[in-house]
Design an enzyme around this catalytic site. Sequence first.
Site, PDB file in Angstrom:
ATOM      1  N   GLU A 173       0.374  -1.077  -0.277  1.00  0.00           N
ATOM      2  CA  GLU A 173       0.374  -0.174   0.100  1.00  0.00           C
ATOM      3  C   GLU A 173       1.052   1.293  -0.465  1.00  0.00           C
ATOM      4  O   GLU A 173       0.140   2.780  -0.372  1.00  0.00           O
ATOM      5  CB  GLU A 173      -0.495  -0.075   0.969  1.00  0.00           C
ATOM      6  CG  GLU A 173      -1.814  -0.790   0.339  1.00  0.00           C
ATOM      7  CD  GLU A 173      -1.990  -2.260   0.170  1.00  0.00           C
ATOM      8  OE1 GLU A 173      -1.847  -3.209   1.708  1.00  0.00           O
ATOM      9  OE2 GLU A 173      -2.630  -2.689  -0.398  1.00  0.00           O
ATOM     10  N   ASN A 250      -1.056  -6.712  -4.181  1.00  0.00           N
ATOM     11  CA  ASN A 250      -1.519  -6.297  -5.206  1.00  0.00           C
ATOM     12  C   ASN A 250      -0.469  -5.269  -6.182  1.00  0.00           C
ATOM     13  O   ASN A 250       0.620  -4.580  -5.618  1.00  0.00           O
ATOM     14  CB  ASN A 250      -2.500  -5.255  -4.354  1.00  0.00           C
ATOM     15  CG  ASN A 250      -1.838  -4.371  -3.642  1.00  0.00           C
ATOM     16  OD1 ASN A 250      -1.638  -5.009  -2.284  1.00  0.00           O
ATOM     17  ND2 ASN A 250      -1.702  -3.547  -4.083  1.00  0.00           N
ATOM     18  N   ASP A 292      -7.443  -4.130  -5.543  1.00  0.00           N
ATOM     19  CA  ASP A 292      -6.711  -5.286  -4.587  1.00  0.00           C
ATOM     20  C   ASP A 292      -6.312  -6.615  -4.186  1.00  0.00           C
ATOM     21  O   ASP A 292      -7.297  -7.108  -2.828  1.00  0.00           O
ATOM     22  CB  ASP A 292      -6.716  -4.331  -3.052  1.00  0.00           C
ATOM     23  CG  ASP A 292      -6.370  -4.590  -1.911  1.00  0.00           C
ATOM     24  OD1 ASP A 292      -4.954  -4.815  -2.725  1.00  0.00           O
ATOM     25  OD2 ASP A 292      -6.595  -4.305  -0.931  1.00  0.00           O
TER      26      ASP A 292
HETATM   27  O1  LIG Z   1       0.298  -5.381   0.739  1.00  0.00           O
HETATM   28  C1  LIG Z   1       0.849  -5.749   1.940  1.00  0.00           C
HETATM   29  O2  LIG Z   1       1.672  -5.668   1.583  1.00  0.00           O
HETATM   30  C2  LIG Z   1       0.311  -6.052   2.673  1.00  0.00           C
HETATM   31  C3  LIG Z   1       0.869  -6.112   3.692  1.00  0.00           C
HETATM   32  C4  LIG Z   1      -0.572  -6.871   4.730  1.00  0.00           C
HETATM   33  C5  LIG Z   1      -0.165  -7.903   5.792  1.00  0.00           C
HETATM   34  O3  LIG Z   1       1.745  -7.441   6.068  1.00  0.00           O
HETATM   35  O4  LIG Z   1      -0.405  -7.960   7.657  1.00  0.00           O
HETATM   36  C6  LIG Z   1      -2.106  -6.772   4.688  1.00  0.00           C
HETATM   37  C7  LIG Z   1      -2.098  -6.690   3.347  1.00  0.00           C
HETATM   38  N1  LIG Z   1      -1.284  -6.388   2.338  1.00  0.00           N
HETATM   39  C8  LIG Z   1      -3.582  -6.692   2.676  1.00  0.00           C
HETATM   40  O5  LIG Z   1      -4.060  -6.223   1.922  1.00  0.00           O
HETATM   41  C9  LIG Z   1      -4.746  -7.260   3.827  1.00  0.00           C
HETATM   42  O6  LIG Z   1      -5.808  -7.257   3.348  1.00  0.00           O
HETATM   43  C10 LIG Z   1      -4.104  -7.359   4.884  1.00  0.00           C
HETATM   44  C11 LIG Z   1      -4.497  -8.181   6.211  1.00  0.00           C
HETATM   45  C12 LIG Z   1      -3.936  -8.477   7.262  1.00  0.00           C
HETATM   46  C13 LIG Z   1      -4.142  -8.597   8.270  1.00  0.00           C
HETATM   47  O7  LIG Z   1      -3.640  -9.550   9.165  1.00  0.00           O
HETATM   48  O8  LIG Z   1      -5.275  -9.146   9.009  1.00  0.00           O
HETATM   49  N2  LIG Z   1      -2.641  -8.114   6.570  1.00  0.00           N
HETATM   50  C14 LIG Z   1      -2.832  -7.688   5.442  1.00  0.00           C
END
Ligand SMILES: O=C(O)c1cc(C(=O)O)c2c(n1)C(=O)C(=O)c1cc(C(=O)O)[nH]c1-2
Length: 555
Positions: A173, A250, A292
């Site tokens: 992100e 993504n 995403d």
């Molecule tokens: O694109 C990223 O680097 C990234 C990292 C993470 C993360 O490291 O927890 C999540 C997401 N995206 C993501 O899109 C997402 O929905 C998500 C949910 C969670 C969680 O632990 O509940 N982490 C992440």
Amino acid sequence: AGPTSAELLNDAQSTGDVLTYGMGPWQQRFSPLDEINTDTVSKLVPAFAASLGGEKQRGQEAQPLVYDGTIYVTASYSRMFAFDARTGEKKWEYDARLPDAIMPCCDVVNRGAAIHGDKVIFATLDAHLVALNRETGKVVWNKKIGDYKAGYSATAAPLIVKDMVITGNSGGEFGIVGAVQARNVDTGELIWERPVIEGHMGTLNGQPNGITGKTNATWTGDLWKTGGGATWLGGTYDPGTNLVYFGTGNPAPWNSHLRPGDNLYTASTLAIDADTGVIKWHFQTTPHDGWDFDGVNEFIPFDATIKGKTRHLGAKADRNGYFYVLDRTNGKFISANKFVMETTWADGINPKTGRPNYTADGRPGAPEGAEKGKAVFASPSFLGGKNWMPMAYSQDTGLFYIPSNDWGMDIWNEPIAYKKGAAYLGAGFTIKPIAEDHIGALRAMDPKTGKIVWEYKNSAPLWGGVLTTHGNLVFTGTPEGYLKAFDAKTGKELWKFQTGSGVVGSPITWMQDGQQYVAVMSGWGGAVPLWGGEVAKTFKEISQGGMLWVFKLSH
Ligand SMILES: O=C(O)c1cc(C(=O)O)c2c(n1)C(=O)C(=O)c1cc(C(=O)O)[nH]c1-2
């Protein structure tokens, strides 16, 4: 002394400990134990609980490890605990003492540690990999894997292969560049590094890795430079092919109109040679993602007999709502079937190519000037038909147990430019329920037919990992605070226990002093309370907490 890389490979068979995230290199989360089974599970009671501290209570997504009478758990805010596996008494605690400026997108979570020899190793939210002495909790080495000021972080459990510790990164992100790194497990020194965005190269033993080919062919202009594709969920390993399978997140930014093209290798499964970091094959689940739909979800190797032939396969329940089966030796597409109520963005997957059939109006519109673009309703929501929480595969039933969610979102695009260390989305969203009676659904998927054999519906979104056992059981937790057990063949709910906070961790089981134990973390958090918006109102408010719960049968 302590577990060797060879012993880690045997983790799915050895029952006296839990040495790896996923309970074996394939991470099937299947245990051969059956003392706790459909007949006895009603007698499952707590043996003890251990606290993860009072001030830093946030989402506890970790899977515990068990070795030589000790349970190792990672906890919110990049902490690790060692507890006595018989009494729950704390042996030591490590706190990474994070800088204030860390930028995790989705809560201050961690999913687990790796163990090797005298070390336990985990990744921290300031994008370091830290190896601790497993007896004392003292730091042995500490290596930076990315610049947290540029948005890099890390939340996944590291993977140990042949005395290397292999890790991904988080930060999709923020326009980071997804990468996989392999380090010497004793020293933390980098052995190879494999960036996963076309155009970026990487190193092998400090030299350019020798990968040539088209750079920047599936991106527009300079956007590949900050292209995302975070490898944020770690990987699985298949000793037979010597491949590590990493999913990629993504493409950045979310606004897809800025980056025409497939945007390789985002939203893909990558098969990477464990010795060199070379990508042997790739399979992209969502080319040119605009919702995403990170492709990071675990790719689980399994063998199945199809038309009389043993096939070496792998399966992934993707965030985009489809369950993919591939030939794990070469990435050839076998099948993809919907495992959620609806997919508005695509009306199926091409049976020959594996590419989605995009619907005409499923993609949010392009912004015009400074105005935001046309909003669309899309399902699944960006939190996915399934997110990070790992599914399990039973070698007895031949079924995958998928912790899935049915929900949609209004999504629109906005103008955006890259700025180091700032959110790089160019999109806005509101998540919405799509069913009257549930968001979460634990689904038993037959990988040979693509059919759902049974489902259990849950009011709140399911956000915890799954465990299945030879006792014909499936365990998973709920945000409502329960750890539950189901009949693996029928889905009948057989047992539940209220842990006091939402369960978003992954359960394990092992044998100790002649008895079978089950453990799970409790502590509500992760992406749902942060980004879920109005869906959070569809279930009862959940108390915060932070505990490790351990169970055994009462006699
Ligand atoms: O694109 C990223 O680097 C990234 C990292 C993470 C993360 O490291 O927890 C999540 C997401 N995206 C993501 O899109 C997402 O929905 C998500 C949910 C969670 C969680 O632990 O509940 N982490 C992440």
